[in-house]
Write a protein that holds these residues in place. Structure first.
Motif, PDB file in Angstrom:
ATOM      1  N   PHE A  13       1.281 -27.427 -21.589  1.00  0.00           N
ATOM      2  CA  PHE A  13       2.596 -26.805 -21.632  1.00  0.00           C
ATOM      3  C   PHE A  13       3.616 -27.597 -20.832  1.00  0.00           C
ATOM      4  O   PHE A  13       3.298 -28.201 -19.801  1.00  0.00           O
ATOM      5  CB  PHE A  13       2.541 -25.382 -21.057  1.00  0.00           C
ATOM      6  CG  PHE A  13       1.922 -24.369 -21.975  1.00  0.00           C
ATOM      7  CD1 PHE A  13       0.552 -24.148 -21.979  1.00  0.00           C
ATOM      8  CD2 PHE A  13       2.717 -23.633 -22.841  1.00  0.00           C
ATOM      9  CE1 PHE A  13      -0.017 -23.208 -22.818  1.00  0.00           C
ATOM     10  CE2 PHE A  13       2.156 -22.684 -23.692  1.00  0.00           C
ATOM     11  CZ  PHE A  13       0.791 -22.473 -23.681  1.00  0.00           C
ATOM     12  N   GLY A  14       4.853 -27.567 -21.312  1.00  0.00           N
ATOM     13  CA  GLY A  14       5.966 -28.031 -20.512  1.00  0.00           C
ATOM     14  C   GLY A  14       6.309 -27.001 -19.453  1.00  0.00           C
ATOM     15  O   GLY A  14       5.685 -25.932 -19.385  1.00  0.00           O
ATOM     16  N   SER A  15       7.278 -27.289 -18.631  1.00  0.00           N
ATOM     17  CA  SER A  15       7.596 -26.426 -17.490  1.00  0.00           C
ATOM     18  C   SER A  15       8.447 -25.224 -17.869  1.00  0.00           C
ATOM     19  O   SER A  15       8.699 -24.362 -17.030  1.00  0.00           O
ATOM     20  CB  SER A  15       8.301 -27.236 -16.402  1.00  0.00           C
ATOM     21  OG  SER A  15       9.462 -27.837 -16.939  1.00  0.00           O
ATOM     22  N   GLY A  16       8.878 -25.159 -19.112  1.00  0.00           N
ATOM     23  CA  GLY A  16       9.605 -23.986 -19.569  1.00  0.00           C
ATOM     24  C   GLY A  16      11.117 -24.111 -19.430  1.00  0.00           C
ATOM     25  O   GLY A  16      11.631 -24.840 -18.571  1.00  0.00           O
ATOM     26  N   THR A  17      11.809 -23.403 -20.288  1.00  0.00           N
ATOM     27  CA  THR A  17      13.275 -23.293 -20.231  1.00  0.00           C
ATOM     28  C   THR A  17      13.629 -21.823 -20.122  1.00  0.00           C
ATOM     29  O   THR A  17      13.295 -21.041 -21.023  1.00  0.00           O
ATOM     30  CB  THR A  17      13.934 -23.903 -21.477  1.00  0.00           C
ATOM     31  OG1 THR A  17      13.671 -25.296 -21.524  1.00  0.00           O
ATOM     32  CG2 THR A  17      15.442 -23.655 -21.474  1.00  0.00           C
ATOM     33  N   GLN A  18      14.237 -21.444 -19.022  1.00  0.00           N
ATOM     34  CA  GLN A  18      14.662 -20.054 -18.821  1.00  0.00           C
ATOM     35  C   GLN A  18      16.023 -19.887 -19.493  1.00  0.00           C
ATOM     36  O   GLN A  18      17.031 -20.426 -19.012  1.00  0.00           O
ATOM     37  CB  GLN A  18      14.771 -19.752 -17.330  1.00  0.00           C
ATOM     38  CG  GLN A  18      15.373 -18.391 -17.021  1.00  0.00           C
ATOM     39  CD  GLN A  18      14.368 -17.264 -17.121  1.00  0.00           C
ATOM     40  OE1 GLN A  18      13.370 -17.247 -16.421  1.00  0.00           O
ATOM     41  NE2 GLN A  18      14.619 -16.319 -18.006  1.00  0.00           N
ATOM     42  N   LEU A  19      16.045 -19.166 -20.601  1.00  0.00           N
ATOM     43  CA  LEU A  19      17.285 -18.927 -21.342  1.00  0.00           C
ATOM     44  C   LEU A  19      17.809 -17.537 -21.004  1.00  0.00           C
ATOM     45  O   LEU A  19      17.094 -16.545 -21.147  1.00  0.00           O
ATOM     46  CB  LEU A  19      17.038 -19.032 -22.850  1.00  0.00           C
ATOM     47  CG  LEU A  19      18.200 -18.616 -23.760  1.00  0.00           C
ATOM     48  CD1 LEU A  19      19.401 -19.540 -23.564  1.00  0.00           C
ATOM     49  CD2 LEU A  19      17.760 -18.612 -25.222  1.00  0.00           C
ATOM     50  N   SER A  20      19.044 -17.488 -20.544  1.00  0.00           N
ATOM     51  CA  SER A  20      19.691 -16.215 -20.245  1.00  0.00           C
ATOM     52  C   SER A  20      20.942 -16.107 -21.101  1.00  0.00           C
ATOM     53  O   SER A  20      21.838 -16.960 -21.007  1.00  0.00           O
ATOM     54  CB  SER A  20      20.070 -16.130 -18.760  1.00  0.00           C
ATOM     55  OG  SER A  20      18.922 -16.213 -17.950  1.00  0.00           O
ATOM     56  N   VAL A  21      20.991 -15.083 -21.944  1.00  0.00           N
ATOM     57  CA  VAL A  21      22.145 -14.867 -22.804  1.00  0.00           C
ATOM     58  C   VAL A  21      22.940 -13.688 -22.243  1.00  0.00           C
ATOM     59  O   VAL A  21      22.405 -12.589 -22.066  1.00  0.00           O
ATOM     60  CB  VAL A  21      21.704 -14.580 -24.255  1.00  0.00           C
ATOM     61  CG1 VAL A  21      22.929 -14.415 -25.147  1.00  0.00           C
ATOM     62  CG2 VAL A  21      20.815 -15.702 -24.773  1.00  0.00           C
ATOM     63  N   LEU A  22      24.190 -13.953 -21.935  1.00  0.00           N
ATOM     64  CA  LEU A  22      25.020 -12.926 -21.284  1.00  0.00           C
ATOM     65  C   LEU A  22      25.941 -12.229 -22.285  1.00  0.00           C
ATOM     66  O   LEU A  22      26.308 -12.828 -23.304  1.00  0.00           O
ATOM     67  CB  LEU A  22      25.853 -13.573 -20.176  1.00  0.00           C
ATOM     68  CG  LEU A  22      25.047 -14.391 -19.137  1.00  0.00           C
ATOM     69  CD1 LEU A  22      25.987 -15.024 -18.136  1.00  0.00           C
ATOM     70  CD2 LEU A  22      24.017 -13.512 -18.453  1.00  0.00           C
TER      71      LEU A  22
END
Lengths: 113, 112
Positions: free
Chosen positions: A104-113
Motif C-alpha cells: 500500500f501507498g501511504s494514503g491520501t486523506q480527502l476532505s470535502v467541505l
C-alpha cells in the motif's frame, strides 16, 4: 526508496470541485489498485489494473475515473466531489493479478467541505 | 453480499498476554485469507496469510483457519505495546478474482 508513493497526502476541497490523486510504484509489479477507507475503517476496493488494463471495477459512481498510462502508474480523477467522498484513498500494487500480497501507498486523506 | 466481519473492539490486553483476534466470512468458496496490520494514520501491511485449515505460525503470530466454520483468527503471543494497531482480516473473493474483501478491523491496545 518509497515502493508505492501517492500524492498528495492531504487534499481539502470544496463540494463540486474536480481533483486527482496520483500513484506510482517502483516495485516492477503488474497490478495496481485503488482502495477507499471510510471513517469506520472499512477498506473497499474500487478499481484494479493489470498491465494498464482495467480488471476490477466495483460499483463506484462514474464520477470516479481511474487512468493507467503505464503499469507503474495509476491515477484517480474525481469529478464533482461530494461530502460522502471524504475518506482515505489508498493506492496499492501486487506482483500480479491474483497475488493477494498488497503493498500500500501511504494514503491520501480527502476532505470535502 | 459477501462479507467479512470483525469485532471493532478495542481489545485491550496487558503486555505479555496473548491477544486473540477473530474474523468470520460469508463466502464459502474463499480459499485465501490474510491479516493486515494498520497503525494509526498509516497504511495496512500484510503480516500473515493462510490457505489451509489449521494453524500457521510465524514468530509471535499464529493464524488459525476453519473453513467449515468460516472462521479465521490471529493469535499474538507475548503482546507488546508496539503491537497496538488495527488488525484487518481480508478474504479473497471466490473465483480467483484477486479481489480482497476486508473486515472493518479490530483495534488492539496492549497496555504496559
Amino acid at each position: 526508496d518509497t515502493a508505492v508513493s501517492q500524492t498528495p497526502k492531504y487534499l481539502v476541497t470544496q463540494m463540486g470541485n474536480d481533483k486527482s490523486i496520483k500513484c506510482e510504484q517502483n516495485l516492477g509489479h503488474d497490478t495496481m489498485y485503488w482502495y477507499k477507507q471510510d471513517s469506520k475503517k472499512f477498506l473497499k476496493i474500487m478499481f484494479s489494473y493489470n498491465n494498464k488494463e482495467l480488471i476490477i471495477n466495483e460499483t463506484v459512481p462514474n464520477r470516479f475515473s481511474p487512468k493507467s498510462p503505464d503499469k507503474a502508474h495509476l491515477n484517480l480523477h474525481i469529478n464533482s466531489l461530494e461530502l460522502g467522498d471524504s475518506a482515505v484513498y489508498f493506492c496499492a500494487s501486487s506482483q500480479r493479478a491474483g497475488d493477494e500480497k498488497l503493498f500500500f501507498g501511504s494514503g491520501t486523506q480527502l476532505s470535502v467541505l | 453480499q459477501k462479507e467479512v466481519e470483525q469485532n471493532s473492539g478495542p481489545l485491550s490486553v496487558p503486555e505479555g498476554a496473548i491477544a486473540s483476534l477473530n474474523c468470520t466470512y460469508s463466502d464459502r468458496g474463499s480459499q485465501s485469507f490474510f491479516w493486515y496490520r494498520q497503525y494509526s494514520g498509516k497504511s495496512p501491511e500484510l503480516i500473515m496469510s493462510i490457505y489451509s485449515n489449521g494453524d500457521k505460525e510465524d514468530g509471535r503470530f499464529t493464524a488459525q483457519l476453519n473453513k467449515a466454520s468460516q472462521y479465521v483468527s490471529l493469535l499474538i503471543r507475548d503482546s507488546q505495546p508496539s503491537d497496538s494497531a488495527t488488525y484487518l482480516c481480508a478474504v479473497e473473493s471466490s473465483g480467483n478474482t484477486g479481489k480482497l474483501i476486508f473486515g472493518q478491523g479490530t483495534t488492539l491496545q496492549v497496555k504496559p
